[in-house]
Motif scaffolding. Structure first.
Motif, PDB file in Angstrom:
ATOM      1  N   LYS A  98     -42.694  16.833  41.025  1.00 50.01           N
ATOM      2  CA  LYS A  98     -41.502  17.293  41.734  1.00 50.01           C
ATOM      3  C   LYS A  98     -40.244  16.811  41.018  1.00 50.01           C
ATOM      4  O   LYS A  98     -40.259  15.771  40.356  1.00 50.01           O
ATOM      5  CB  LYS A  98     -41.498  16.774  43.179  1.00 50.01           C
ATOM      6  CG  LYS A  98     -42.671  17.264  44.029  1.00 50.01           C
ATOM      7  CD  LYS A  98     -42.626  16.642  45.415  1.00 50.01           C
ATOM      8  CE  LYS A  98     -43.839  17.011  46.247  1.00 50.01           C
ATOM      9  NZ  LYS A  98     -43.875  18.443  46.620  1.00 50.01           N
ATOM     10  N   THR A 112     -31.941  27.902  40.189  1.00 54.50           N
ATOM     11  CA  THR A 112     -32.163  28.556  41.482  1.00 54.50           C
ATOM     12  C   THR A 112     -33.446  29.371  41.432  1.00 54.50           C
ATOM     13  O   THR A 112     -34.215  29.407  42.409  1.00 54.50           O
ATOM     14  CB  THR A 112     -30.972  29.454  41.846  1.00 54.50           C
ATOM     15  OG1 THR A 112     -29.780  28.657  41.862  1.00 54.50           O
ATOM     16  CG2 THR A 112     -31.165  30.094  43.217  1.00 54.50           C
ATOM     17  N   ALA A 115     -36.304  27.065  41.986  1.00 54.07           N
ATOM     18  CA  ALA A 115     -36.490  26.732  43.399  1.00 54.07           C
ATOM     19  C   ALA A 115     -37.156  27.870  44.166  1.00 54.07           C
ATOM     20  O   ALA A 115     -37.904  27.635  45.126  1.00 54.07           O
ATOM     21  CB  ALA A 115     -35.147  26.384  44.032  1.00 54.07           C
ATOM     22  N   PRO A 119     -40.928  26.383  45.482  1.00 53.91           N
ATOM     23  CA  PRO A 119     -40.175  25.680  46.532  1.00 53.91           C
ATOM     24  C   PRO A 119     -40.748  24.322  46.899  1.00 53.91           C
ATOM     25  O   PRO A 119     -40.023  23.461  47.401  1.00 53.91           O
ATOM     26  CB  PRO A 119     -40.233  26.659  47.720  1.00 53.91           C
ATOM     27  CG  PRO A 119     -41.407  27.540  47.444  1.00 53.91           C
ATOM     28  CD  PRO A 119     -41.471  27.668  45.962  1.00 53.91           C
ATOM     29  N   ARG A 121     -41.807  22.195  44.755  1.00 55.50           N
ATOM     30  CA  ARG A 121     -41.639  21.269  43.634  1.00 55.50           C
ATOM     31  C   ARG A 121     -40.190  20.886  43.377  1.00 55.50           C
ATOM     32  O   ARG A 121     -39.927  19.844  42.786  1.00 55.50           O
ATOM     33  CB  ARG A 121     -42.232  21.869  42.352  1.00 55.50           C
ATOM     34  CG  ARG A 121     -43.704  22.199  42.467  1.00 55.50           C
ATOM     35  CD  ARG A 121     -44.277  22.615  41.134  1.00 55.50           C
ATOM     36  NE  ARG A 121     -44.235  21.517  40.180  1.00 55.50           N
ATOM     37  CZ  ARG A 121     -44.570  21.638  38.899  1.00 55.50           C
ATOM     38  NH1 ARG A 121     -44.935  22.822  38.428  1.00 55.50           N
ATOM     39  NH2 ARG A 121     -44.514  20.595  38.090  1.00 55.50           N
ATOM     40  N   ILE A 122     -39.255  21.752  43.762  1.00 52.68           N
ATOM     41  CA  ILE A 122     -37.842  21.469  43.510  1.00 52.68           C
ATOM     42  C   ILE A 122     -37.247  20.821  44.761  1.00 52.68           C
ATOM     43  O   ILE A 122     -37.147  21.433  45.817  1.00 52.68           O
ATOM     44  CB  ILE A 122     -37.074  22.751  43.129  1.00 52.68           C
ATOM     45  CG1 ILE A 122     -37.705  23.378  41.878  1.00 52.68           C
ATOM     46  CG2 ILE A 122     -35.604  22.427  42.875  1.00 52.68           C
ATOM     47  CD1 ILE A 122     -37.778  22.456  40.667  1.00 52.68           C
ATOM     48  N   LEU A 125     -31.010  21.203  44.515  1.00 59.31           N
ATOM     49  CA  LEU A 125     -30.279  21.888  43.459  1.00 59.31           C
ATOM     50  C   LEU A 125     -28.843  21.376  43.390  1.00 59.31           C
ATOM     51  O   LEU A 125     -28.170  21.241  44.423  1.00 59.31           O
ATOM     52  CB  LEU A 125     -30.234  23.399  43.718  1.00 59.31           C
ATOM     53  CG  LEU A 125     -31.554  24.170  43.689  1.00 59.31           C
ATOM     54  CD1 LEU A 125     -31.297  25.635  44.045  1.00 59.31           C
ATOM     55  CD2 LEU A 125     -32.227  24.062  42.325  1.00 59.31           C
ATOM     56  N   VAL A 231     -34.322  29.898  49.577  1.00 57.40           N
ATOM     57  CA  VAL A 231     -34.256  28.551  49.007  1.00 57.40           C
ATOM     58  C   VAL A 231     -34.253  27.552  50.160  1.00 57.40           C
ATOM     59  O   VAL A 231     -33.390  27.606  51.042  1.00 57.40           O
ATOM     60  CB  VAL A 231     -32.988  28.378  48.147  1.00 57.40           C
ATOM     61  CG1 VAL A 231     -32.831  26.926  47.712  1.00 57.40           C
ATOM     62  CG2 VAL A 231     -33.044  29.295  46.927  1.00 57.40           C
ATOM     63  N   CYS A 233     -34.689  23.977  49.714  1.00 58.20           N
ATOM     64  CA  CYS A 233     -34.228  22.639  49.353  1.00 58.20           C
ATOM     65  C   CYS A 233     -32.715  22.522  49.543  1.00 58.20           C
ATOM     66  O   CYS A 233     -32.016  23.539  49.650  1.00 58.20           O
ATOM     67  CB  CYS A 233     -34.593  22.321  47.906  1.00 58.20           C
ATOM     68  SG  CYS A 233     -33.725  23.320  46.680  1.00 58.20           S
ATOM     69  N   VAL A 235     -28.783  22.129  48.643  1.00 57.10           N
ATOM     70  CA  VAL A 235     -27.974  22.687  47.556  1.00 57.10           C
ATOM     71  C   VAL A 235     -26.589  22.053  47.600  1.00 57.10           C
ATOM     72  O   VAL A 235     -25.898  22.141  48.622  1.00 57.10           O
ATOM     73  CB  VAL A 235     -27.834  24.221  47.684  1.00 57.10           C
ATOM     74  CG1 VAL A 235     -26.932  24.774  46.580  1.00 57.10           C
ATOM     75  CG2 VAL A 235     -29.198  24.897  47.671  1.00 57.10           C
ATOM     76  N   SER A 261     -31.646  26.464  53.529  1.00 60.52           N
ATOM     77  CA  SER A 261     -31.562  25.166  52.862  1.00 60.52           C
ATOM     78  C   SER A 261     -31.377  24.044  53.875  1.00 60.52           C
ATOM     79  O   SER A 261     -30.694  24.215  54.894  1.00 60.52           O
ATOM     80  CB  SER A 261     -30.397  25.151  51.875  1.00 60.52           C
ATOM     81  OG  SER A 261     -30.610  26.081  50.834  1.00 60.52           O
TER      82      SER A 261
END
Length: 296
Positions: A98, A112, A115, A119, A121-122, A125, A231, A233, A235, A261
């Protein structure tokens, strides 16, 4: 200059990806992938690599996209999605499950995509001086640049049906990369460094093809406005008030599209240029550490 280390990954028949690590990899620390802007290299992140505060806290992994630095592949054609897949495979090869991901300008488009593709692993951002749209009529009407009108003549000039062993990227292009990216903060020393770097990367027939396709990716990229809702994660988007290509209106609209997010924030950096990690390394470092400390 360009990366001194490459690693081979399987995408597109075997890509040799140029990368740089901030010291020996430490599995006890989180990792942040750094993806550079158009026609630059891992050297764009020299301020981040020089920051002991950052490198004590995070493994910095700068990766040169397809069409940039020493990264090469068997096929002449690729897209920003291919670079995103390549970067994820670099993580695989280095044994990194990750990571956070930071992208400058076109790097923002690439991370992006990372991601969206992975999703799980990230972890977060950091987007710097970017846009999630292609250069649409809507974005141009709101202060964004028109690269097709400005840059298509260069693309046509770099097309050739015969080998060009004596090709060398010209000073006009090198000057545009520096002036658009660093803005009023560009020094003669910086301009010389990047002119020399571009001329070392984009020379000969291979260099011409690499440069031509890097520009084709920019001119024909797909927008992500209908995708960024997926996305998940956090941001953190940072935009300079002096960002020449993308301005300040579009980021304020597009950050609201990251509806899934964990956290999506936009910060304007007063006087900041397009390559924010270079023009405002302090603010960028603070944002990265804030995200890492909150979400690692």
């Amino acid at each position: 200059m360009a990366a001194e280390t490459t690693i081979e990954v399987p995408h597109l028949g075997g890509i040799k990806a140029g990368y740089a690590l901030s010291g020996e990899y430490d599995a006890a620390k989180p990792t942040c992938v750094l993806i550079n802007s158009m026609c630059t290299t891992v050297s764009l992140y020299q301020d981040q690599f020089a920051s002991k505060e950052l490198t004590d806290a995070v493994n910095l992994l700068a990766i040169e996209p397809l069409g940039h630095g020493v990264t090469s592949c068997p096929t002449e054609h690729f897209t920003y999605w291919d670079t995103a897949i390549m970067a994820l495979q670099v993580l695989d090869k280095l044994g990194i499950d990750k990571a956070f991901a930071l992208g400058t300008s076109q790097g923002g488009w690439m991370v992006t995509r990372m991601a969206l593709l992975a999703p799980d692993r990230i972890l977060g951002l950091i987007l710097l001086g970017t846009s999630m749209d292609y250069e649409s009529a809507d974005s141009r009407s709101k202060g964004c640049w028109d690269p097709k009108g400005l840059l298509t003549p260069f693309f046509k000039k770099w097309c050739s049906t015969t080998p060009t062993p004596d090709f060398l990227v010209d000073d006009v292009w090198c000057g545009m990369v520096g002036s658009l990216g660093f803005g009023t903060g560009a020094t003669a020393e910086m301009m010389q460094f990047w002119t020399e770097t571009l001329k070392s990367v984009y020379k000969g027939d291979e260099g011409r093809k690499k440069l031509k396709m890097a520009l084709a990716c920019l001119l024909e990229r797909d927008g992500l406005l209908l995708r960024v809702r997926d996305v998940t994660c956090p941001v953190y988007w940072l935009q300079g008030t002096e960002d020449a290509p993308f301005g300040t209106t579009i980021p304020a609209e597009q950050i609201k599209l990251f509806t899934s997010s964990k956290e999506a924030t936009l910060s304007f950096i007063e006087g900041g240029g397009h390559y924010l990690n270079a023009t405002n390394p302090k603010e960028v470092g603070e944002a990265l550490l804030k995200m890492v400390n909150k979400y690692k």
